[in-house]
Design a protein around this motif. Sequence first.
Motif, mmCIF file in Angstrom:
data_model
loop_
_atom_site.group_PDB
_atom_site.id
_atom_site.type_symbol
_atom_site.label_atom_id
_atom_site.label_comp_id
_atom_site.label_asym_id
_atom_site.label_seq_id
_atom_site.Cartn_x
_atom_site.Cartn_y
_atom_site.Cartn_z
ATOM 1 N N GLY A 130 2.921 28.319 19.427
ATOM 2 C CA GLY A 130 3.675 27.307 20.151
ATOM 3 C C GLY A 130 3.238 25.901 19.805
ATOM 4 O O GLY A 130 4.064 24.996 19.645
ATOM 5 N N MET A 131 1.937 25.685 19.676
ATOM 6 C CA MET A 131 1.432 24.363 19.309
ATOM 7 C C MET A 131 1.921 23.974 17.922
ATOM 8 O O MET A 131 2.339 22.830 17.696
ATOM 9 C CB MET A 131 -0.094 24.362 19.368
ATOM 10 C CG MET A 131 -0.674 24.467 20.757
ATOM 11 S SD MET A 131 -0.372 23.012 21.791
ATOM 12 C CE MET A 131 -1.481 21.817 21.030
ATOM 13 N N ALA A 132 1.880 24.905 16.990
ATOM 14 C CA ALA A 132 2.342 24.617 15.631
ATOM 15 C C ALA A 132 3.824 24.295 15.613
ATOM 16 O O ALA A 132 4.280 23.455 14.820
ATOM 17 C CB ALA A 132 2.048 25.812 14.722
ATOM 18 N N ALA A 133 4.591 24.919 16.492
ATOM 19 C CA ALA A 133 6.022 24.649 16.559
ATOM 20 C C ALA A 133 6.290 23.249 17.097
ATOM 21 O O ALA A 133 7.056 22.475 16.507
ATOM 22 C CB ALA A 133 6.705 25.696 17.436
ATOM 23 N N ILE A 134 5.656 22.891 18.207
ATOM 24 C CA ILE A 134 5.885 21.583 18.827
ATOM 25 C C ILE A 134 5.477 20.449 17.899
ATOM 26 O O ILE A 134 6.169 19.432 17.804
ATOM 27 C CB ILE A 134 5.118 21.484 20.163
ATOM 28 C CG1 ILE A 134 5.706 22.453 21.188
ATOM 29 C CG2 ILE A 134 5.145 20.051 20.706
ATOM 30 C CD1 ILE A 134 4.860 22.608 22.449
ATOM 31 N N PHE A 135 4.369 20.629 17.210
ATOM 32 C CA PHE A 135 3.794 19.541 16.422
ATOM 33 C C PHE A 135 4.126 19.631 14.930
ATOM 34 O O PHE A 135 3.443 19.027 14.115
ATOM 35 C CB PHE A 135 2.282 19.480 16.649
ATOM 36 C CG PHE A 135 1.937 19.030 18.050
ATOM 37 C CD1 PHE A 135 1.873 17.692 18.371
ATOM 38 C CD2 PHE A 135 1.732 19.971 19.050
ATOM 39 C CE1 PHE A 135 1.590 17.280 19.660
ATOM 40 C CE2 PHE A 135 1.442 19.568 20.349
ATOM 41 C CZ PHE A 135 1.371 18.223 20.663
ATOM 42 N N GLY A 136 5.181 20.353 14.606
ATOM 43 C CA GLY A 136 5.599 20.369 13.215
ATOM 44 C C GLY A 136 6.739 21.310 12.912
ATOM 45 O O GLY A 136 7.747 20.933 12.332
ATOM 46 N N GLY A 137 6.577 22.565 13.278
ATOM 47 C CA GLY A 137 7.548 23.577 12.879
ATOM 48 C C GLY A 137 8.950 23.331 13.393
ATOM 49 O O GLY A 137 9.934 23.545 12.658
ATOM 50 N N ASN A 138 9.076 22.882 14.633
ATOM 51 C CA ASN A 138 10.410 22.655 15.198
ATOM 52 C C ASN A 138 11.130 21.504 14.509
ATOM 53 O O ASN A 138 12.335 21.578 14.250
ATOM 54 C CB ASN A 138 10.320 22.392 16.700
ATOM 55 C CG ASN A 138 9.829 23.593 17.474
ATOM 56 O OD1 ASN A 138 9.882 24.713 16.986
ATOM 57 N ND2 ASN A 138 9.328 23.363 18.678
ATOM 58 N N ALA A 139 10.415 20.446 14.214
ATOM 59 C CA ALA A 139 11.018 19.323 13.496
ATOM 60 C C ALA A 139 11.447 19.746 12.102
ATOM 61 O O ALA A 139 12.536 19.388 11.631
ATOM 62 C CB ALA A 139 10.029 18.165 13.412
ATOM 63 N N ARG A 140 10.602 20.521 11.448
ATOM 64 C CA ARG A 140 10.914 20.972 10.098
ATOM 65 C C ARG A 140 12.185 21.827 10.089
ATOM 66 O O ARG A 140 13.032 21.698 9.205
ATOM 67 C CB ARG A 140 9.728 21.753 9.541
ATOM 68 C CG ARG A 140 9.803 22.033 8.057
ATOM 69 C CD ARG A 140 8.531 22.706 7.576
ATOM 70 N NE ARG A 140 8.565 22.906 6.134
ATOM 71 C CZ ARG A 140 7.617 23.544 5.446
ATOM 72 N NH1 ARG A 140 6.564 24.026 6.087
ATOM 73 N NH2 ARG A 140 7.721 23.694 4.152
ATOM 74 N N ARG A 141 12.316 22.687 11.100
ATOM 75 C CA ARG A 141 13.489 23.567 11.184
ATOM 76 C C ARG A 141 14.744 22.786 11.574
ATOM 77 O O ARG A 141 15.791 22.922 10.941
ATOM 78 C CB ARG A 141 13.217 24.674 12.202
ATOM 79 C CG ARG A 141 14.427 25.513 12.581
ATOM 80 C CD ARG A 141 14.055 26.593 13.568
ATOM 81 N NE ARG A 141 13.308 26.085 14.708
ATOM 82 C CZ ARG A 141 13.873 25.496 15.761
ATOM 83 N NH1 ARG A 141 15.181 25.321 15.821
ATOM 84 N NH2 ARG A 141 13.110 25.081 16.780
ATOM 85 N N LEU A 142 14.647 21.977 12.640
ATOM 86 C CA LEU A 142 15.828 21.269 13.130
ATOM 87 C C LEU A 142 16.391 20.328 12.084
ATOM 88 O O LEU A 142 17.607 20.311 11.828
ATOM 89 C CB LEU A 142 15.479 20.489 14.400
ATOM 90 C CG LEU A 142 16.617 19.636 14.981
ATOM 91 C CD1 LEU A 142 17.750 20.513 15.512
ATOM 92 C CD2 LEU A 142 16.092 18.718 16.098
ATOM 93 N N TYR A 143 15.525 19.521 11.472
ATOM 94 C CA TYR A 143 15.965 18.529 10.504
ATOM 95 C C TYR A 143 16.045 19.064 9.068
ATOM 96 O O TYR A 143 16.389 18.314 8.160
ATOM 97 C CB TYR A 143 15.032 17.318 10.535
ATOM 98 C CG TYR A 143 15.183 16.444 11.753
ATOM 99 C CD1 TYR A 143 16.339 15.690 11.961
ATOM 100 C CD2 TYR A 143 14.161 16.340 12.699
ATOM 101 C CE1 TYR A 143 16.458 14.864 13.062
ATOM 102 C CE2 TYR A 143 14.268 15.506 13.804
ATOM 103 C CZ TYR A 143 15.423 14.774 13.982
ATOM 104 O OH TYR A 143 15.541 13.959 15.084
ATOM 105 N N GLN A 144 15.696 20.321 8.889
ATOM 106 C CA GLN A 144 15.716 20.939 7.557
ATOM 107 C C GLN A 144 14.924 20.099 6.552
ATOM 108 O O GLN A 144 15.435 19.692 5.505
ATOM 109 C CB GLN A 144 17.162 21.147 7.088
ATOM 110 C CG GLN A 144 17.978 22.031 8.025
ATOM 111 C CD GLN A 144 19.398 22.246 7.546
ATOM 112 O OE1 GLN A 144 19.619 22.632 6.408
ATOM 113 N NE2 GLN A 144 20.373 22.009 8.414
ATOM 114 N N LEU A 145 13.670 19.847 6.914
ATOM 115 C CA LEU A 145 12.818 18.988 6.106
ATOM 116 C C LEU A 145 12.245 19.771 4.928
ATOM 117 O O LEU A 145 11.851 20.920 5.062
ATOM 118 C CB LEU A 145 11.669 18.431 6.951
ATOM 119 C CG LEU A 145 12.083 17.639 8.207
ATOM 120 C CD1 LEU A 145 10.848 17.205 8.984
ATOM 121 C CD2 LEU A 145 12.938 16.428 7.826
ATOM 122 N N ASP A 146 12.163 19.117 3.791
ATOM 123 C CA ASP A 146 11.548 19.734 2.611
ATOM 124 C C ASP A 146 10.041 19.826 2.809
ATOM 125 O O ASP A 146 9.430 18.929 3.363
ATOM 126 C CB ASP A 146 11.845 18.880 1.373
ATOM 127 C CG ASP A 146 13.331 18.855 1.045
ATOM 128 O OD1 ASP A 146 14.034 19.791 1.453
ATOM 129 O OD2 ASP A 146 13.754 17.900 0.384
#
Length: 278
Positions: free
Chosen positions: A262-278
């Motif tokens: 959950g911590m990894a998602a909040i502080f990186g993973g969710n942004a990477r997924r939502l914005y489709q970041l490279d």
Amino acid sequence: MRIDAHQHFWKLADRVGHWPPATLAAIHRDFGPADLQAALAAARITGTVLVQSLPTVADTHDLLDIAGHTDFVLGVVGWVDLLADDAPAQIAELARHRKLKGLRPMLQDLPDTEWITNPALDPALRAMQDHALVFDALVLPRHLGALLALAGRHPALPIVIDHAAKPDIARGRLEPWRTEMSSLAALPQVHCKLSGLLTEAGTQPTAHALGPYVEHLLDSFGPQRLIWGSDWPVLELAADYAAWWSMANAMCQAHAGMDAEGMAAIFGGNARRLYQLD
């Protein structure tokens, strides 16, 4: 991969007549990539999402140019007049830049609280969906009803609420913000940024003041749809980068049931997924 999902750069020469005023001395100056690098390195943050702060396409082009020359800027949230007749064409043209990830109408500055419910916006919103762009909702609590109507009308449009809709933390007001945020969180395409809260806390920018609001966001959106952002350099009005990073980490870590995933998602993973970041 740690991501700061909400930061700004600006030049005062481009902001004549726009916020911030000279009275906000801490942020009344130019801010560029070199000003943020040390803070990112100290927090071991891999990349950022650079967000517009002027309602002009020229500003969006400037941010995309910065992103093209700045490795740590992984995505840009820009601006288009969504009511313009050629808005879909503008969106298609801007979306040719691989780092454009979203658009943000500055709803908090518009006098019409119901502006976002105008059906004339639908062609632009459909164009955003066609090009896989996120709708960043810069809203205040008074806009949440209208945002809920928008989300219901466009269930395929990914939406993220900037700064948790800026609740009135300074006065300790939870309602109707709490109830309306719960309604929005019930929709699976709606996300929320854990950002901008310290500057809403007035003279008490502390974890104690933020506690009830952060707990509600964690309970409502869960660790899979909550996204951390700094709101730097606006953050400098209340705290420095390291202080907010540490506070947000501690508050999330203390939430019941929180784990490393959950911590990894909040502080990186969710942004990477939502914005489709490279």
